[in-house]
Design a protein around this motif. Structure first.
Motif, PDB file in Angstrom:
ATOM      1  N   PRO A  74      51.604 103.494  22.356  1.00 55.61           N
ATOM      2  CA  PRO A  74      51.068 103.125  24.125  1.00 55.61           C
ATOM      3  C   PRO A  74      52.320 103.653  24.666  1.00 55.61           C
ATOM      4  O   PRO A  74      52.507 104.024  26.264  1.00 55.61           O
ATOM      5  N   ALA A  75      53.467 103.035  24.068  1.00 53.93           N
ATOM      6  CA  ALA A  75      55.015 102.660  24.564  1.00 53.93           C
ATOM      7  C   ALA A  75      55.780 104.607  25.268  1.00 53.93           C
ATOM      8  O   ALA A  75      56.679 104.726  26.251  1.00 53.93           O
ATOM      9  N   LYS A  76      55.172 105.301  24.754  1.00 54.59           N
ATOM     10  CA  LYS A  76      55.805 106.874  24.268  1.00 54.59           C
ATOM     11  C   LYS A  76      55.067 107.874  24.426  1.00 54.59           C
ATOM     12  O   LYS A  76      55.270 109.223  25.498  1.00 54.59           O
ATOM     13  N   ASP A  77      53.623 107.807  24.652  1.00 50.26           N
ATOM     14  CA  ASP A  77      52.639 108.810  24.395  1.00 50.26           C
ATOM     15  C   ASP A  77      51.901 108.789  25.448  1.00 50.26           C
ATOM     16  O   ASP A  77      52.055 107.750  25.985  1.00 50.26           O
ATOM     17  N   SER A  78      51.049 109.609  26.291  1.00 46.99           N
ATOM     18  CA  SER A  78      51.020 110.357  27.501  1.00 46.99           C
ATOM     19  C   SER A  78      48.900 109.635  27.048  1.00 46.99           C
ATOM     20  O   SER A  78      48.886 110.242  26.320  1.00 46.99           O
ATOM     21  N   ALA A  79      48.543 108.522  28.171  1.00 46.00           N
ATOM     22  CA  ALA A  79      47.807 108.109  27.825  1.00 46.00           C
ATOM     23  C   ALA A  79      46.305 109.228  27.924  1.00 46.00           C
ATOM     24  O   ALA A  79      45.417 109.442  27.362  1.00 46.00           O
ATOM     25  N   SER A  80      46.016 110.183  29.066  1.00 49.93           N
ATOM     26  CA  SER A  80      45.849 111.028  29.711  1.00 49.93           C
ATOM     27  C   SER A  80      45.694 112.193  28.464  1.00 49.93           C
ATOM     28  O   SER A  80      44.183 112.717  28.297  1.00 49.93           O
ATOM     29  N   GLU A  81      46.269 111.848  27.591  1.00 48.34           N
ATOM     30  CA  GLU A  81      47.004 113.662  26.954  1.00 48.34           C
ATOM     31  C   GLU A  81      46.057 112.913  25.712  1.00 48.34           C
ATOM     32  O   GLU A  81      45.168 113.277  24.966  1.00 48.34           O
ATOM     33  N   LEU A  82      46.079 112.256  25.342  1.00 48.17           N
ATOM     34  CA  LEU A  82      45.093 110.917  23.910  1.00 48.17           C
ATOM     35  C   LEU A  82      43.513 110.779  24.597  1.00 48.17           C
ATOM     36  O   LEU A  82      43.117 111.597  23.940  1.00 48.17           O
ATOM     37  N   LEU A  83      43.395 110.455  25.782  1.00 48.21           N
ATOM     38  CA  LEU A  83      41.902 110.983  25.781  1.00 48.21           C
ATOM     39  C   LEU A  83      41.755 112.556  25.767  1.00 48.21           C
ATOM     40  O   LEU A  83      40.143 113.221  25.863  1.00 48.21           O
ATOM     41  N   ARG A  84      41.857 113.653  26.403  1.00 51.88           N
ATOM     42  CA  ARG A  84      41.421 114.678  26.562  1.00 51.88           C
ATOM     43  C   ARG A  84      42.079 115.512  25.211  1.00 51.88           C
ATOM     44  O   ARG A  84      40.980 116.183  24.785  1.00 51.88           O
ATOM     45  N   LYS A  85      42.508 115.409  24.381  1.00 56.68           N
ATOM     46  CA  LYS A  85      42.722 115.557  22.912  1.00 56.68           C
ATOM     47  C   LYS A  85      40.798 114.408  21.731  1.00 56.68           C
ATOM     48  O   LYS A  85      40.821 115.158  21.378  1.00 56.68           O
ATOM     49  N   ILE A  86      40.972 113.468  22.129  1.00 54.92           N
ATOM     50  CA  ILE A  86      39.682 112.614  22.038  1.00 54.92           C
ATOM     51  C   ILE A  86      38.730 113.884  22.575  1.00 54.92           C
ATOM     52  O   ILE A  86      37.554 113.937  21.293  1.00 54.92           O
ATOM     53  N   VAL A  87      38.323 113.881  23.790  1.00 54.32           N
ATOM     54  CA  VAL A  87      37.530 115.137  24.197  1.00 54.32           C
ATOM     55  C   VAL A  87      37.263 116.538  23.481  1.00 54.32           C
ATOM     56  O   VAL A  87      35.896 117.026  22.885  1.00 54.32           O
ATOM     57  N   LEU A  88      38.236 116.907  23.090  1.00 53.19           N
ATOM     58  CA  LEU A  88      38.480 118.366  22.715  1.00 53.19           C
ATOM     59  C   LEU A  88      38.196 118.253  21.299  1.00 53.19           C
ATOM     60  O   LEU A  88      37.674 119.181  21.209  1.00 53.19           O
ATOM     61  N   GLU A  89      38.890 117.861  20.840  1.00 51.55           N
ATOM     62  CA  GLU A  89      38.597 117.388  19.287  1.00 51.55           C
ATOM     63  C   GLU A  89      37.595 116.708  18.598  1.00 51.55           C
ATOM     64  O   GLU A  89      36.395 117.369  17.649  1.00 51.55           O
ATOM     65  N   SER A  90      36.833 115.776  19.525  1.00 52.38           N
ATOM     66  CA  SER A  90      35.600 115.602  19.343  1.00 52.38           C
ATOM     67  C   SER A  90      34.143 117.408  19.809  1.00 52.38           C
ATOM     68  O   SER A  90      33.187 117.351  18.413  1.00 52.38           O
ATOM     69  N   HIS A  91      34.576 118.237  20.570  1.00 53.86           N
ATOM     70  CA  HIS A  91      33.925 119.243  20.971  1.00 53.86           C
ATOM     71  C   HIS A  91      34.082 119.917  20.044  1.00 53.86           C
ATOM     72  O   HIS A  91      32.763 120.173  19.550  1.00 53.86           O
TER      73      HIS A  91
END
Length: 255
Positions: A74-91
């Protein structure tokens, strides 16, 4: 119950019910971060695609979400990029599964991520929703990737008509389809004590107005509110209810 910074805590509950369907294809979970106190991810997947196809798709969404969230800093990674990655990798995983199975698995996805600094990030694809309430008042909610939502936006029907429209369940995009899923993200800079976040499938929100949801999540603790929402949805379905699921998180004052 997850302690956060001094002054408040995060209370969370989930609820799930098969409704009147033969199979349970919804999946929902609240993950607390293994290393960052006050950080959690609530995620819901409404699977579609035959007896086991939809359940498998929903399970894959939650598995990938857990794996990516555990690696998230959380201190260094992008939260929005994490969520986008969850969607795209799940897809991608759901599409790969379809190649080796006779079903055509698909799934919606809706999630919110709360950071230790009270920042909140929201994402969804399909018609599972995220609501944010301050007290009993709705601050915002997601808008479905569906045919009837597009009709509402075009002024052809209103919100009330959309809820009972014969094509209410037709999506314009989801995970596992031929085209990449639609992705809508949102951000709240700071949550306040008394705020509630609700993620739920269409099997639940279909039976409530936003005002009803806000009143219930504000009046009761998350566990009791979850039970009441499922009970009322089942009553209102009158034997015709879909799978339904929800996760509810509230910032509660200590003491």
């Amino acid at each position: 119950m997850t302690p956060d910074s001094p002054g408040y805590r995060l209370l969370a509950a989930t609820g799930i019910d098969r409704g009147d369907r033969l199979y349970q294809q919804d999946q929902v979970e609240v993950f607390t971060h293994p290393r960052a106190e006050g950080c959690l991810l609530a995620i819901l997947a409404d699977g579609m695609g035959g007896k086991s196809g939809g359940r498998k798709a929903a399970d894959q969404v939650l598995l990938i979400a857990r794996q990516l969230f555990e690696r998230f800093a959380p201190a260094k990674d992008s939260a929005s990029e994490l969520l986008r990655k969850i969607v795209l990798e799940s897809h991608l995983m759901i599409k790969l599964t379809a190649i080796t199975s006779e079903q055509e698995p698909h799934s919606t996805l809706a999630a919110f991520l709360v950071l230790p600094n009270r920042e909140c990030h929201i994402i969804h694809a399909g018609d599972s929703r995220v609501y944010v309430f301050r007290g009993s008042n709705m601050l915002t909610r997601t808008f479905d990737h569906s045919l009837v939502q597009r009709m509402v936006e075009d002024g052809e029907i209103n919100e009330e008509e959309a809820n009972d429209h014969p094509h209410a369940h037709l999506l314009t995009g989801c995970l596992g389809a031929d085209e990449d899923p639609p992705i809508t993200v949102a951000r709240m800079d700071r949550l306040e004590t008394g705020d509630s976040l609700l993620v739920c499938s269409d099997g639940l929100w279909h039976y409530f107005t936003s005002r009803e949801l806000g009143t219930i999540v504000n009046a009761l603790k998350p566990r009791d509110a979850s039970k009441m929402l499922i009970s009322k949805a089942r009553q209102r379905a009158r034997g015709g209810g879909d799978n339904l699921s929800l996760a509810l998180v509230r910032l509660d004052t200590l003491g």
